[in-house]
Write a protein that holds these residues in place. Structure first.
Motif, short mmCIF file in Angstrom:
data_model
loop_
_atom_site.label_atom_id
_atom_site.label_comp_id
_atom_site.label_asym_id
_atom_site.label_seq_id
_atom_site.Cartn_x
_atom_site.Cartn_y
_atom_site.Cartn_z
N ASP A 556 0.81 -1.21 0.00
CA ASP A 556 0.00 0.00 0.00
C ASP A 556 0.85 1.27 0.00
O ASP A 556 0.32 2.38 0.12
N GLU A 557 2.19 1.10 -0.13
CA GLU A 557 3.06 2.27 -0.18
C GLU A 557 3.25 2.73 -1.62
O GLU A 557 3.37 1.91 -2.54
N ARG A 558 3.31 4.04 -1.80
CA ARG A 558 3.44 4.60 -3.14
C ARG A 558 4.35 5.82 -3.09
O ARG A 558 4.24 6.66 -2.21
N LEU A 559 5.25 5.89 -4.06
CA LEU A 559 6.17 7.02 -4.19
C LEU A 559 6.08 7.55 -5.61
O LEU A 559 6.12 6.78 -6.58
N LEU A 560 5.99 8.87 -5.73
CA LEU A 560 6.11 9.53 -7.03
C LEU A 560 7.43 10.30 -7.02
O LEU A 560 7.64 11.19 -6.19
N ALA A 561 8.32 9.92 -7.93
CA ALA A 561 9.61 10.60 -8.05
C ALA A 561 9.61 11.39 -9.35
O ALA A 561 9.48 10.82 -10.43
N LEU A 562 9.73 12.69 -9.23
CA LEU A 562 9.66 13.57 -10.40
C LEU A 562 10.98 14.30 -10.58
O LEU A 562 11.59 14.78 -9.60
N PHE A 563 11.42 14.41 -11.84
CA PHE A 563 12.71 15.02 -12.15
C PHE A 563 12.57 15.94 -13.35
O PHE A 563 12.05 15.54 -14.40
N ASN A 564 13.03 17.17 -13.17
CA ASN A 564 12.97 18.18 -14.23
C ASN A 564 14.34 18.27 -14.90
O ASN A 564 15.30 18.74 -14.29
N PHE A 565 14.42 17.84 -16.15
CA PHE A 565 15.68 17.88 -16.88
C PHE A 565 15.88 19.20 -17.64
O PHE A 565 16.83 19.32 -18.41
N SER A 566 15.03 20.17 -17.38
CA SER A 566 15.18 21.48 -18.00
C SER A 566 15.85 22.45 -17.04
O SER A 566 15.72 22.32 -15.82
N GLU A 567 16.53 23.45 -17.60
CA GLU A 567 17.14 24.50 -16.79
C GLU A 567 16.13 25.60 -16.46
O GLU A 567 16.50 26.66 -15.92
N HIS A 568 14.85 25.35 -16.77
CA HIS A 568 13.78 26.29 -16.46
C HIS A 568 12.73 25.60 -15.61
O HIS A 568 12.57 24.38 -15.66
N GLU A 569 11.98 26.39 -14.84
CA GLU A 569 10.88 25.82 -14.07
C GLU A 569 9.84 25.26 -15.02
O GLU A 569 9.50 25.86 -16.03
N ARG A 570 9.33 24.06 -14.69
CA ARG A 570 8.31 23.41 -15.51
C ARG A 570 7.21 22.87 -14.62
O ARG A 570 7.35 22.79 -13.39
N VAL A 571 6.10 22.49 -15.27
CA VAL A 571 4.94 21.98 -14.53
C VAL A 571 4.65 20.55 -14.95
O VAL A 571 4.54 20.26 -16.15
N ALA A 572 4.55 19.67 -13.97
CA ALA A 572 4.11 18.30 -14.22
C ALA A 572 2.60 18.26 -14.01
O ALA A 572 2.11 18.49 -12.90
N TRP A 573 1.87 17.97 -15.07
CA TRP A 573 0.41 18.05 -15.00
C TRP A 573 -0.17 16.73 -14.48
O TRP A 573 -0.87 16.01 -15.17
N LEU A 574 0.14 16.47 -13.22
CA LEU A 574 -0.42 15.30 -12.55
C LEU A 574 -1.82 15.62 -12.05
O LEU A 574 -2.17 16.79 -11.84
N ARG A 575 -2.60 14.57 -11.83
CA ARG A 575 -3.96 14.74 -11.31
C ARG A 575 -4.21 13.77 -10.16
O ARG A 575 -5.16 13.01 -10.15
N GLU A 576 -3.30 13.80 -9.18
CA GLU A 576 -3.40 12.90 -8.03
C GLU A 576 -4.28 13.54 -6.96
O GLU A 576 -3.84 13.92 -5.87
N THR A 577 -5.58 13.69 -7.27
CA THR A 577 -6.48 14.44 -6.39
C THR A 577 -6.96 13.65 -5.17
O THR A 577 -7.44 14.23 -4.20
N ASP A 578 -6.84 12.33 -5.23
CA ASP A 578 -7.39 11.51 -4.13
C ASP A 578 -6.40 11.24 -3.02
O ASP A 578 -6.77 10.66 -1.98
N ASP A 579 -5.14 11.60 -3.21
CA ASP A 579 -4.10 11.26 -2.24
C ASP A 579 -3.36 12.51 -1.77
O ASP A 579 -3.30 13.53 -2.47
N GLU A 580 -2.78 12.38 -0.59
CA GLU A 580 -1.88 13.41 -0.09
C GLU A 580 -0.47 12.86 -0.06
O GLU A 580 -0.26 11.66 0.16
#
Length: 609
Positions: A556-580
């Protein structure tokens, strides 16, 4: 036979004997092999025998999430073996418990290849210490639960090896351990069908020996003579050499260049299925004689091809494989800011890893070969030769708004050209330091740390190169050393600068901004069950090609690992609305919806609902 040896042998006897005889057809040589194995078994010390018994009941001992590796050159790290023993607390401090030593066995004479042209398999290089020192190191490291790995270059010997010298002097029995030819007929045919593995630095597969008017097979370099494994004497003696290393206490034997092992009359090239029989026999032999030992296969190939070297469930071969082409994919992603190929790579590895584990790198002691999935890249407009030229130009700092510094090995316009540089130099730390640019340094360090966090997220065993944890940059002084100047790989085979260790508690320094963060990442990984090797891994859509999201789930454990390979700020358009989620690094609660990632930033988000 002693009872323990007899019991282990009985489990493999039928398969081992049938496989050996299918290759060699000699009962006499098989009996010789068994005698060597039994002698090695009898010579294992009590502590190693205890280790064998413990490991037989825990075959997944190298799968644990706390396993963290480091590769180092003994003489660059601490001068000699005793110096490495003295530095044991350093590994504990960082969280490293898997140390790969380069080189161990003796290399002398004309070889300058980093330790792969062996002249004596059962001696340590005289400048490094003695066999007794190596045994002491293994004992000391085992007491701290640190596994010790060493190379076993089994494809060839140095031209300075006793076998090669005796072959060169005309002894037929020793010539039969190699591949000799009196004319160019067979070598020309072989060269036409079989590309040289190192066409830029060692073109051709043969070396002409003028003193005896003969050609000898030398796939990697003129001083590395390929062994003839169709000769059972070669196999038996190399088995004995390997078991000698395991009896010194080496836990992981890295089988170097396993893809090259079997050449049959050279008529069919080098990629022959018999090599898998050899590897399978090596696996059975260590399970009989020294079952605490792990075999690691070293090769430069794509993951879909490498999988075969794990063997099958019924006939396993290597426990571990080096994912050398994986690091090329990571640096391709840095240079393109495009994670599409990296996503495919992560999912491909996940689909294949049930057979064994990979060792993962950002960079290793050798140069980076641009072995990428160019079929996939062609579909998104990246042509192979042009893209390789772009990558080499980028990491030399000549294209693509690059901050990297390094050197190309070979002709820059050739598709076979490779690249070398330390992680810090490739990330921009060298350039920022030279220019005394604080903002550029901050960006470079963020990239460096983000890449290490990505490495630690993958399945398998993460491997550091000694010095990367301190942000050491390229060492150009090799150009002043006549013994090193002709091998550009010495650029990134840097000596440890132990005086910089005092900086790790100073946040204003490079070391103070890298070492503690790596230390934290390694510790977090070791203490979170979601990083277990049996966790399920897949990539999730982020709707931004500069960002990759890796999901790890275990129970029941879950990890989201996100990595930005750009030299600029970017947005990951995730929709994980049911979890904290909570960021494992900062402890901050973060919503995984439309997530902003800073330039070269990353998150380890653990579900907390």
């Amino acid at each position: 036979m002693n009872d323990i040896f007899r019991g282990r042998y009985s489990r493999h006897e039928r398969e081992l004997k049938e496989m050996y005889l299918s290759l060699y057809g000699s009962e006499e040589m098989y009996t010789d092999l068994l005698a060597r194995m039994e002698q090695a078994s009898d010579e294992r010390t009590g502590s190693l025998q205890t280790r064998d018994i413990e490991c037989e009941s825990n075959p997944g001992r190298y799968h644990v999430r706390s396993r963290m590796g480091m590769e180092l050159y003994i003489d660059h790290f601490a001068d000699d073996i005793q110096g490495v023993i003295d530095r044991l607390p350093y590994f504990n401090k960082l969280g490293v418990n898997y140390v790969h030593l380069l080189p161990v066995v003796d290399v002398v004479g004309s070889a300058s290849d980093g330790g792969f042209a062996v002249s004596v398999f059962r001696e340590v290089g005289s400048s490094l210490g003695t066999i007794e020192d190596l045994e002491e190191l293994c004992d000391a490291f085992h007491e701290k639960d640190i596994m010790v790995s060493a190379d076993f270059p089994l494809n060839h010997t140095s031209e300075d090896h006793e076998w090669a010298k005796r072959a060169r002097s005309g002894e037929e029995a020793y010539k039969e351990r190699y591949f000799f030819f009196d004319s160019r007929q067979v070598p020309d045919s072989y060269d036409a069908e079989t590309p040289s593995p190192l066409p830029e630095t060692a073109p051709g597969n043969f070396t002409y020996l003028a003193d005896i008017d003969s050609y000898v097979l030398t796939s990697f370099n003129h001083y590395q003579w390929d062994l003839n494994y169709t000769n059972p004497v070669v196999f038996n003696e190399m088995v004995e050499n390997m078991l000698f290393l395991t009896n010194c206490g080496i836990d992981i034997i890295r089988l170097v260049s396993v893809t090259f092992l079997w050449k049959e009359a050279l008529a069919k090239g080098r990629n022959l299925p018999e090599k898998h029989k050899l590897i399978r026999m090596f696996r059975m032999i260590v399970e009989i004689v020294s079952p605490s030992v792990i075999l690691q296969g070293e090769m430069i190939t794509m993951p879909e091809d490498a999988i075969a070297y794990f063997g099958t469930d019924r006939a396993p071969e290597c426990h571990l494989l080096s994912d050398i082409s994986g690091m090329a994919t990571i640096w391709h992603t840095v240079a393109t800011r495009d994670t599409r190929l990296l996503r495919t790579r992560v999912d491909t590895i996940e689909n294949s890893r049930g057979k064994g584990l990979y060792l993962n790198w950002l960079r290793a002691h050798d140069d980076i070969f641009w072995q990428l999935d160019f079929n996939a890249l062609n579909e998104i407009g990246m042509e192979e030769n042009a893209h390789k030229r772009y990558l080499n130009g980028y990491f030399c700092g000549n294209s693509g708004y690059s901050t990297s510094r390094g050197e190309i090995i070979g002709n820059p316009d050739s598709p076979a050209a490779t690249f070398c540089g330390t992680t810090a130099s490739m990330a921009g730390i060298e350039k920022a330091g030279y220019e005394n640019n604080a903002n550029a340094m901050a960006r470079a360090i963020r990239l460096d740390v983000m890449l290490h966090a990505f490495l630690l997220t993958l399945s398998g065993v993460p491997m550091l190169c000694s010095g990367d944890e301190l942000g050491l940059v390229n060492d150009y002084t090799y150009k002043n050393d006549p013994m090193k100047v002709n091998d550009k790989r010495n650029l990134h085979r840097v000596a440890m600068q132990w005086d910089l260790l005092e900086n790790i508690d100073r946040p204003s320094t490079v070391q103070g901004r890298i070492f503690p963060r790596l230390q934290q990442l390694i510790s977090k990984r070791a203490n979170e069950r979601v990083f277990d090797s049996d966790a399920h891994i897949r990539t999730l859509e982020t709707w931004d090609n500069a960002i990759i999201c890796i999901e790890r789930t275990r129970g029941d454990e879950r990890l989201l690992a996100l990595f930005n390979f750009s030299e600029h700020e970017r947005v990951a358009w995730l929709r994980e609305t049911d979890d904290e989620y909570v960021d494992l690094i900062t402890g901050e609660r973060i919503s995984a919806v439309g997530l902003n990632l800073p330039a070269h930033g990353f998150y380890w988000l653990k579900r907390v609902r």
